[in-house]
Enzyme design. Sequence first.
Site, PDB file in Angstrom:
ATOM      1  CG  PHE A  37     -32.951 -16.243  29.304  1.00  0.00           C
ATOM      2  CD1 PHE A  37     -31.662 -16.119  29.782  1.00  0.00           C
ATOM      3  CD2 PHE A  37     -33.951 -15.485  29.880  1.00  0.00           C
ATOM      4  CE1 PHE A  37     -31.366 -15.266  30.830  1.00  0.00           C
ATOM      5  CE2 PHE A  37     -33.670 -14.631  30.922  1.00  0.00           C
ATOM      6  CZ  PHE A  37     -32.379 -14.514  31.402  1.00  0.00           C
ATOM      7  N   GLY A  38     -33.273 -18.485  25.328  1.00  0.00           N
ATOM      8  CA  GLY A  38     -32.676 -19.621  24.652  1.00  0.00           C
ATOM      9  C   GLY A  38     -33.410 -20.080  23.415  1.00  0.00           C
ATOM     10  NE  ARG A 151     -32.392 -20.463  38.562  1.00  0.00           N
ATOM     11  CZ  ARG A 151     -31.768 -19.534  39.249  1.00  0.00           C
ATOM     12  NH1 ARG A 151     -32.365 -18.405  39.523  1.00  0.00           N
ATOM     13  NH2 ARG A 151     -30.547 -19.727  39.687  1.00  0.00           N
ATOM     14  CG  ASN A 157     -40.658 -27.205  32.229  1.00  0.00           C
ATOM     15  OD1 ASN A 157     -40.575 -27.429  31.020  1.00  0.00           O
ATOM     16  ND2 ASN A 157     -40.349 -26.030  32.760  1.00  0.00           N
TER      17      ASN A 157
END
Length: 299
Positions: A37-38, A151, A157
């Site tokens: 995704f990134g 999510r 994180n």
Amino acid sequence: MKINLCILGVANVAWVAGDRLQGGKYTIERELGSGRFGITYLVRNRNSDRLVVKTLNDVLLNSLSPSERGRLKTMFLREALKLQRCKHKHIVQVTDSFEEADRLCLVMEYVDGVSLADRRQQKLSEQEALQYIQQIGEALIVVHENRLIHRDVHPGNIFLPVRDGQAEAVLIDFGLALDFDHILTTNRSKETSEGFTPPELYAQSIPTGAYSDIYSLAATLYVLLTGKTPVSALKRKIDKARLVAPKDLNNLVSDRTNRAILTGMKLDPKERSQSMREWLDSLGLTGEVPQWVGLWLGL
């Protein structure tokens, strides 16, 4: 640190060290990592403050038609604006935004410190673990009130910057626009975190909600107390693998916390707590300090 989440335009552009954004306001230092995704970059501003720039992957963007790119950009911007409204000391903060050469960018706070994934102690005391879980849980209440789901809650994180001489938990790396319905994005398995992702996040067709972040935060508490990553939801669902109760791995875990973790990690979302407030209450975390800590201190 300040994070820039950017949507690239049509061109297949890769930033390299020395590239300057916004007329030199931000300068790329190096790429930090990339995924389906990134792509994430470390940058500095004119004051030499460290920032991070996260862009959507060129491969994904260049596979889209102009209308699909526009729809993705709109979805990303809508969710980014919601995130910008999430003001809480335990959430990474959006501080600025800009658009340059069809690239939408969000500037966010940089969180300096180690993550819970890099903690020196494999097992934390229940008191310390609950302190971090309450801080992140209270932050997620604000996120959910703004109709967002993180999510991807897991120890990697959650960072622990030192503030006023004490480590505090801060949640980073929100997944934005992950519900975009395109062939390259509907299979979420590559965006999952083994052991922390609830079953509904493995498939596009199953609705997500606050209960999705509850599963991940419960799994995070599990690993903080046991030193073991819980078996993945996919293995539990498909292979009928058993989730070992945290108290079976650490007999110092209280019955109340053991029950709350197992409830928070139910495979069926309907069997979990339906709000983060409800789940924190089940742990006795009803205020700024845990309920049982308050009683112990005589508060």
